[in-house]
Design an enzyme around this catalytic site. Structure first.
Site, PDB file in Angstrom:
ATOM      1  N   ILE A 124      16.349  89.849  43.317  1.00 36.13           N
ATOM      2  CA  ILE A 124      17.251  90.273  44.384  1.00 36.13           C
ATOM      3  C   ILE A 124      18.215  89.111  44.595  1.00 36.13           C
ATOM      4  CG2 ILE A 124      15.550  89.536  46.123  1.00 36.13           C
ATOM      5  CD1 ILE A 124      16.764  91.557  48.060  1.00 36.13           C
ATOM      6  N   SER A 125      19.502  89.390  44.523  1.00 37.38           N
ATOM      7  CA  SER A 125      20.508  88.322  44.610  1.00 37.38           C
ATOM      8  C   SER A 125      20.484  87.650  45.976  1.00 37.38           C
ATOM      9  CB  SER A 125      21.909  88.896  44.361  1.00 37.38           C
ATOM     10  OG  SER A 125      22.029  89.389  43.056  1.00 37.38           O
TER      11      SER A 125
END
Length: 205
Positions: A52-53
């Site tokens: 997840i960025s």
């Protein structure tokens, strides 16, 4: 407020983007031992070897996309679903595709639990886009390609914008913005980034 301050300090200044990110709880998209770090500005591991960025990168990519309320957006790389949820606050409709069925299933469950109704999720090879719903006003890739994939360029509406990381390795990548004009495509380099590579085919969960 501390979360928003961190975003602003990294260059996320668009009021609509900040409001959208304030509404979407990142903790809902982070599981297990990493959930306590959901509000830190860092990428975190998720299922299928993906990430997840970090929120500031999500914010900067969303800001670069310049999404308007009537827009139809295609996201390549659903991942946790966090980026799509942010886009859903800004666009009329979001279509998001991932090569891992498990990620799509998990993200859809979160969207349903959060009562987000304007996202359509599906499993496919994202490098081919989603021609059934083309053209799109905006296209966002959350995985790095060597070049902007030609099927995606073709599915971008004239006047439309695509934002994606490009680079031939996972160490040197650049976030670029592609704008389709009446006569071709304009390219702008935005900033250095690091993303997982865009892979062809359907992943094995």
């Amino acid at each position: 407020m501390q979360f928003l301050f961190a975003l602003r300090s990294k260059g996320v200044t668009d009021a609509r983007v900040l409001t959208a990110m304030e509404k979407v709880d990142r903790a809902a998209f982070v599981k297990g031992i990493f959930s306590e770090r959901a509000y830190e500005d860092m990428p975190l591991p998720i299922s299928c070897g993906q990430t997840i960025s970090q929120p500031s990168v999500v914010g900067l990519m969303t800001q670069a996309l310049q999404v308007q309320p009537r827009h139809k957006v295609l996201e390549i790389g659903t991942g946790s679903g966090y980026q799509a949820a942010v886009l859903s606050q800004l666009a009329r409709r979001v279509y998001t595709v991932d090569r891992f069925k498990r990620l799509v299933t998990e993200a859809k469950a979160i969207f349903d639990a959060q009562d987000i109704t304007n996202i359509t999720t599906f499993t496919a090879d994202g490098s081919f886009g989603y021609s059934e719903q083309a053209p799109f006003d905006r296209i966002l890739l959350t995985a790095a390609a060597e070049d902007a994939p030609s099927p995606l360029l073709a599915q971008l509406r004239v006047g439309g914008i695509m934002v994606l990381p490009v680079g031939q390795s996972d160490t040197v990548q650049t976030l670029i913005r592609v704008t389709r004009t009446e006569t071709g495509y304009d390219y702008d380099e935005l900033r250095p980034v690091r993303f997982v590579p865009l892979l062809e085919g359907i992943g094995q969960d």
